[in-house]
Design a protein around this motif. Structure first.
Motif, short mmCIF file in Angstrom:
data_model
loop_
_atom_site.label_atom_id
_atom_site.label_comp_id
_atom_site.label_asym_id
_atom_site.label_seq_id
_atom_site.Cartn_x
_atom_site.Cartn_y
_atom_site.Cartn_z
N TYR A 61 0.83 -1.20 0.00
CA TYR A 61 0.00 0.00 0.00
C TYR A 61 0.87 1.26 0.00
O TYR A 61 0.63 2.19 -0.76
CB TYR A 61 -0.92 0.00 1.21
N ARG A 62 1.89 1.27 0.85
CA ARG A 62 2.76 2.45 0.95
C ARG A 62 3.56 2.70 -0.32
O ARG A 62 3.83 3.85 -0.66
CB ARG A 62 3.72 2.29 2.12
N SER A 65 0.53 2.23 -6.25
CA SER A 65 -0.09 3.34 -6.98
C SER A 65 -1.47 3.69 -6.45
O SER A 65 -2.00 4.75 -6.76
CB SER A 65 -0.19 2.97 -8.46
N GLY A 66 -2.06 2.84 -5.65
CA GLY A 66 -3.41 3.08 -5.16
C GLY A 66 -3.48 3.94 -3.92
O GLY A 66 -4.55 4.17 -3.37
N LYS A 67 -2.32 4.44 -3.47
CA LYS A 67 -2.29 5.22 -2.24
C LYS A 67 -3.16 6.47 -2.33
O LYS A 67 -3.82 6.84 -1.36
CB LYS A 67 -0.85 5.60 -1.90
N GLU A 68 -3.16 7.12 -3.49
CA GLU A 68 -3.96 8.34 -3.66
C GLU A 68 -5.45 8.03 -3.52
O GLU A 68 -6.22 8.82 -3.00
CB GLU A 68 -3.70 8.98 -5.03
N LYS A 69 -5.86 6.87 -3.99
CA LYS A 69 -7.27 6.48 -3.94
C LYS A 69 -7.61 5.71 -2.67
O LYS A 69 -8.74 5.30 -2.47
CB LYS A 69 -7.60 5.59 -5.15
N LYS A 70 -6.59 5.48 -1.85
CA LYS A 70 -6.74 4.67 -0.63
C LYS A 70 -7.23 3.27 -0.97
O LYS A 70 -8.15 2.74 -0.36
CB LYS A 70 -7.66 5.35 0.37
N ASP A 76 -0.41 -3.72 -7.12
CA ASP A 76 0.47 -3.24 -6.06
C ASP A 76 1.19 -4.42 -5.40
O ASP A 76 2.40 -4.37 -5.15
CB ASP A 76 -0.32 -2.47 -4.99
#
Length: 130
Positions: A61-62, A65-70, A76
């Protein structure tokens, strides 16, 4: 080991282990080297598995690429397996997804290279016979 609380208590508090112990026992017993499993080993294996999955998910997660979308996505996890030395052993289990057309193209290229190598080896063998 002290008594281990597995499940929810009457107050609805979180239980010590989230994974189903019966499933973990089945997986452990599927190994031909395992004849019996004591409760302590089962609970410790379940907890270690949970911590491993949590670590993998947090790292993915960190660094994903999905971090912006949570959001944590399969890609990932696959990228983590490919790029992180710690999780490299998961690369075969979590391969990057590719389109079928790309895969077929890769197979054709590999076959063509093999054929070229075979032809080169045959011509080298023919020259040696002369």
């Amino acid at each position: 080991m002290a008594d281990v609380v597995v499940g929810k208590d009457k107050g609805g508090e979180q239980r010590l282990i989230s994974l189903p112990l019966s499933r973990i026992r089945v997986i452990m017993k599927s190994s031909p080297e395992v004849s019996s499993i004591n409760q302590e080993a089962l609970v410790l294996t379940a907890k270690a598995t949970e911590l491993f999955v949590q670590c993998l998910a947090t790292y993915s997660y960190r660094h994903g690429s999905g971090k912006e979308k949570k959001v944590l996505t399969y890609s990932d996890l696959a990228n983590t397996a490919q790029q992180s030395e710690t999780f490299q052993f998961l690369a075969d289990i979590l391969p990057k997804k590719i389109l079928a057309s790309k895969y077929l193209k890769m197979l054709k290229e590999e076959k063509r290279e093999e054929d070229e190598n075979d032809n080169d080896n045959e011509s080298d063998h023919d020259e040696a016979d002369s």
